[in-house]
Motif scaffolding. Sequence first.
Motif, PDB file in Angstrom:
ATOM      1  N   HIS A   1      -6.093  -7.698  -1.000  1.00  0.00           N
ATOM      2  CA  HIS A   1      -5.597  -7.942  -2.131  1.00  0.00           C
ATOM      3  C   HIS A   1      -4.966  -9.276  -2.240  1.00  0.00           C
ATOM      4  O   HIS A   1      -4.808  -9.517  -3.344  1.00  0.00           O
TER       5      HIS A   1
ATOM      6  N   ASP B   1       3.730  -5.230  -6.424  1.00  0.00           N
ATOM      7  CA  ASP B   1       1.996  -4.372  -6.806  1.00  0.00           C
ATOM      8  C   ASP B   1       1.712  -3.733  -6.139  1.00  0.00           C
ATOM      9  O   ASP B   1       1.362  -3.510  -4.887  1.00  0.00           O
TER      10      ASP B   1
ATOM     11  N   VAL C   1      -4.429  -3.466   2.734  1.00  0.00           N
ATOM     12  CA  VAL C   1      -3.326  -3.956   1.776  1.00  0.00           C
ATOM     13  C   VAL C   1      -3.982  -5.613   1.054  1.00  0.00           C
ATOM     14  O   VAL C   1      -3.918  -5.911   0.237  1.00  0.00           O
TER      15      VAL C   1
ATOM     16  N   GLY D   1       0.994  -0.965  -0.118  1.00  0.00           N
ATOM     17  CA  GLY D   1      -0.325   0.319   0.176  1.00  0.00           C
ATOM     18  C   GLY D   1       0.654   1.433   0.005  1.00  0.00           C
ATOM     19  O   GLY D   1       1.845   1.322   0.594  1.00  0.00           O
TER      20      GLY D   1
ATOM     21  N   HIS E   1      -0.761  -0.347  -4.356  1.00  0.00           N
ATOM     22  CA  HIS E   1      -2.116   0.131  -4.019  1.00  0.00           C
ATOM     23  C   HIS E   1      -1.309   1.623  -4.160  1.00  0.00           C
ATOM     24  O   HIS E   1      -2.013   1.498  -2.315  1.00  0.00           O
TER      25      HIS E   1
ATOM     26  N   ASP F   1      -4.270   2.133   0.174  1.00  0.00           N
ATOM     27  CA  ASP F   1      -4.207   1.053   0.928  1.00  0.00           C
ATOM     28  C   ASP F   1      -3.301   1.807   1.616  1.00  0.00           C
ATOM     29  O   ASP F   1      -1.686   2.014   1.547  1.00  0.00           O
TER      30      ASP F   1
END
Length: 264
Positions: A257, A244, A254, A220, A246, A249
């Motif tokens: 996910h 990855d 987070v 996040g 986000h 978040d």
Amino acid sequence: MRRRIAGLDVHTSVDDVAGLDVLLWHHGSPQTGAILPPVQRAADAHGLAVVSVARPAYAGSPRQPGRTVADVAAGLVPVLEALGVASVVSVGASGGGPHALACAAAMPELVGQVVTFASPAPFTDDEAWFAGMQAPGGLRSAVEGEGSRRRFAETDEFDSEQFVDADFAALEGEWASLGVDAGAAEADGPEGLIDDDLAFTRPWGVALAEVSASVLLVQGERDRVIPPAHARMLEASLPHATLDLHPDDGHVSVLRHLEAALAR
């Protein structure tokens, strides 16, 4: 099912996981190692059994003074051998992240995929390692040694500013069980959290450059506990890593996910 294997407190989602593909869950700091309902649901959706082990000094697992991240992974080898699992997706949340990666290094033939959520990166003995942390007192005290970390624990109080609105929403919703479990771990005493912080601020004993598994680093961008810079440090150190990010978040939210990460 809960049992003791190789001296550790082990939880499995089914009685017999022999020959099954499993999600090996590495809990955060502090947690008890119990299998949380959202972890179970995500694993079920992808045909995985769940194995979760309380790290030394948490719940029913005895303390291992001076343990490193690599030591914890080495201790899980006889557990997985005894269970007879077929393959492992090693998944770690927050303080479980380093241990998820260490398992890939310790058991490359068994662990083909790793997913981390808000994992700290190896300590660099540099002020930049702490940048963006709202409440780094525990980790800062750990740098000075066990005595210093224990003194900090005597007055440590949770700083709610570590969490953003999305984190509190997650703890009131799907991930409410995480907050309850953290409370249970705290009631058992600070030993596990102290030993985790000490392990994070000393050499892990893991050569990240030699990790052959594919790694998904889920992070996040609003995280105030383990900031995004740590995910970027890990990405730079791992040969087969994907970051990855986000943007909405924080540290807990987070985790929403998880199922998508397993699908990837």
